[in-house]
Write an enzyme that holds these catalytic residues in place. Sequence first.
Site, PDB file in Angstrom:
ATOM      1  N   ARG A   1     -13.225   5.731  49.357  1.00 36.50           N
ATOM      2  CA  ARG A   1     -13.632   4.736  50.303  1.00 36.50           C
ATOM      3  C   ARG A   1     -12.545   3.750  50.290  1.00 36.50           C
ATOM      4  O   ARG A   1     -11.992   3.315  49.523  1.00 36.50           O
ATOM      5  CB  ARG A   1     -14.914   4.218  50.156  1.00 36.50           C
ATOM      6  CG  ARG A   1     -15.959   5.190  49.852  1.00 36.50           C
ATOM      7  CD  ARG A   1     -17.601   4.828  49.514  1.00 36.50           C
ATOM      8  NE  ARG A   1     -18.242   5.857  49.391  1.00 36.50           N
ATOM      9  CZ  ARG A   1     -19.512   5.619  49.348  1.00 36.50           C
ATOM     10  NH1 ARG A   1     -20.263   4.515  49.195  1.00 36.50           N
ATOM     11  NH2 ARG A   1     -20.445   6.769  49.106  1.00 36.50           N
TER      12      ARG A   1
ATOM     13  N   ARG B   1     -16.738  -2.324  43.769  1.00 34.01           N
ATOM     14  CA  ARG B   1     -16.540  -1.847  45.016  1.00 34.01           C
ATOM     15  C   ARG B   1     -15.081  -1.236  44.754  1.00 34.01           C
ATOM     16  O   ARG B   1     -14.154  -1.897  44.885  1.00 34.01           O
ATOM     17  CB  ARG B   1     -16.588  -2.688  46.151  1.00 34.01           C
ATOM     18  CG  ARG B   1     -16.264  -2.186  47.481  1.00 34.01           C
ATOM     19  CD  ARG B   1     -16.733  -3.371  48.562  1.00 34.01           C
ATOM     20  NE  ARG B   1     -18.154  -3.855  48.491  1.00 34.01           N
ATOM     21  CZ  ARG B   1     -19.324  -3.316  49.083  1.00 34.01           C
ATOM     22  NH1 ARG B   1     -19.147  -1.986  49.447  1.00 34.01           N
ATOM     23  NH2 ARG B   1     -20.444  -3.804  48.917  1.00 34.01           N
TER      24      ARG B   1
ATOM     25  N   GLU C   1     -26.782  -2.731  44.153  1.00 33.50           N
ATOM     26  CA  GLU C   1     -27.329  -1.045  44.454  1.00 33.50           C
ATOM     27  C   GLU C   1     -26.432  -0.121  43.921  1.00 33.50           C
ATOM     28  O   GLU C   1     -25.499  -0.130  43.420  1.00 33.50           O
ATOM     29  CB  GLU C   1     -26.677  -1.229  46.002  1.00 33.50           C
ATOM     30  CG  GLU C   1     -27.371   0.304  46.541  1.00 33.50           C
ATOM     31  CD  GLU C   1     -26.565   0.463  48.093  1.00 33.50           C
ATOM     32  OE1 GLU C   1     -26.520  -0.556  48.791  1.00 33.50           O
ATOM     33  OE2 GLU C   1     -26.329   1.569  48.380  1.00 33.50           O
TER      34      GLU C   1
ATOM     35  N   SER D   1     -28.954   5.123  46.592  1.00 32.30           N
ATOM     36  CA  SER D   1     -29.487   5.180  47.782  1.00 32.30           C
ATOM     37  C   SER D   1     -29.989   6.611  48.233  1.00 32.30           C
ATOM     38  O   SER D   1     -29.388   7.580  48.132  1.00 32.30           O
ATOM     39  CB  SER D   1     -28.268   4.761  48.785  1.00 32.30           C
ATOM     40  OG  SER D   1     -28.770   4.718  50.294  1.00 32.30           O
TER      41      SER D   1
ATOM     42  N   ARG E   1     -20.684   2.437  39.170  1.00 31.57           N
ATOM     43  CA  ARG E   1     -21.746   1.231  39.140  1.00 31.57           C
ATOM     44  C   ARG E   1     -22.617   1.461  38.140  1.00 31.57           C
ATOM     45  O   ARG E   1     -23.379   0.318  37.493  1.00 31.57           O
ATOM     46  CB  ARG E   1     -22.590   1.282  40.562  1.00 31.57           C
ATOM     47  CG  ARG E   1     -21.707   0.806  41.435  1.00 31.57           C
ATOM     48  CD  ARG E   1     -22.298   0.378  42.655  1.00 31.57           C
ATOM     49  NE  ARG E   1     -21.417  -0.287  43.763  1.00 31.57           N
ATOM     50  CZ  ARG E   1     -21.821  -0.462  45.202  1.00 31.57           C
ATOM     51  NH1 ARG E   1     -23.078  -0.417  45.390  1.00 31.57           N
ATOM     52  NH2 ARG E   1     -20.835  -0.727  45.918  1.00 31.57           N
TER      53      ARG E   1
END
Length: 424
Positions: free
Chosen positions: A260, A275, A350, A353, A390
Amino acid sequence: MLDLKFIRDNADAVRKNIADRFMEADVDAVIRLFEERNSLILKTDELRRQRNENAGKMKGKMPPEEREPLVAEGKKLKEEIAEVESRLNQVTEELNSEASRIPNMAHPDAPVGKEDKDNLEISRFGGPTSFSFTPKDHVQIAADLDLVDFDTAARVSGPKFYYLKNEAVYLELALTRYALDILRSKGFIPTITPDIAKEEVLEGIGFNPRGDESNIYALENTGTCLVGTAEITLGGYYSGNILDSAELPIKMAGLSHCFRREAGAAGQYSKGLYRVHQFSKVEMFVYCRPEDSDSIHQELLTVEEEIFSGLDIPYRVVDTCTGDLGGPAYRKYDLEAWMPGRGENGDWGEVTSTSNCTDYQARRLGVRFKEDGKNQYVHMLNGTAVAVSRAIIAILENFQQEDGSIKIPAALVPYTGFDTIGPK
RNA sequence: GGAGAGAUGACCGAGCGGUCGAAGGUGCACGCUUGGAAAGCGUGUGUGCUCUAACCGGGCACCGAGGGUUCGAAUCCCUCUCUCUCCGCCA
């Protein structure tokens, strides 16, 4: 994308849905282009019919004086067809581009709101971890225990990259094995997917592979991109296929790297491993009948909870609000793990998801199933089993001990081969 | 990377400018036959868009993808992709 006839016949509902999601899309343009396209199709079909009929008249031998006027007529038709076709192509292209901006309809019960603050907490496992000492954040822990090297990665690869080192390597491998074993026991087919996919697949899934705001790394002059998630490669797996209704639901688990760009993302809430440009993830993906997608969505959430509760990581579940859904999702649940080093005094972050995308992706990708002789679009769902970087944050921060060591969650010990890291 | 061969319906496979949405076979479905089954016989069997009240019936498109030649292309030409064989290289 949505069904164009649905858009035309439910324009007000579609407009309201776009507003609820705080997105921009031009419903009227889509309807206008759709009707224009249809009338051009009608026109080309009629001209082609005339061409076919005309050509059919001169199959056998015939004197030149009979043939010549027919050839002349054929030439005229050919030019007209070329002209109408080029308009049709142009209109079709515009239509696709406008229609792809229209998001999926949202579930009627999805909370309406603009941003993640408006997400609705629906359940909780454990509470914020309490410590008899001042807890450190994962960046500090990783530095103290020599588990992650951000500085060297920044020099070699750039900012937001990292080397995992020592026990963290085994932690990553253990987490993926732990998740894959759980998924396999629940009937998910384990896969390791390509880390690169074609732009058309990205677009079908609902990603925008190009542009400055894109989160995707495009590979120059290849028409391909690094995947941001195995959702792309798992969702592309059956593109263009008509599935046998007896084999539904198809449940797949995919391990891939995720890339990403995260352009412009910075700050306290994005620090360390939270991130990053590259991480490993085990993703769940399901193809099912339309009537089953709501209940399968709940199942995916249950699996995610099982994975995290099995690790004794405290989390809460949120029902994502309309503004935070993302274009393809009909409904989305996130698991947010407690991260003691996040923000001032810890915060939820988070970690998974899961989205029910109904037939929104299937329509563009052409994934259907046949039942009673009819083809219908399948529903497609995805969910994170474990996003490793994460999960590592949650483990390091929640299981840190006063002496600086980390206690490995019991369920993971068989996979890591050790039950503590440090102290050093 | 080099040389060659190929890509046709669920599958195998013919066709190589008009009579081809596509022979033939297999499979599948239904019917006949049978006490029942097999065999046999008969019929049917792609997808999308579109016209229409209607998958009743029309029209258009699709023979790997895209472009071209032609009045007319599965058939001729170009580009690309993929598969196979051989060589090279290599984890």
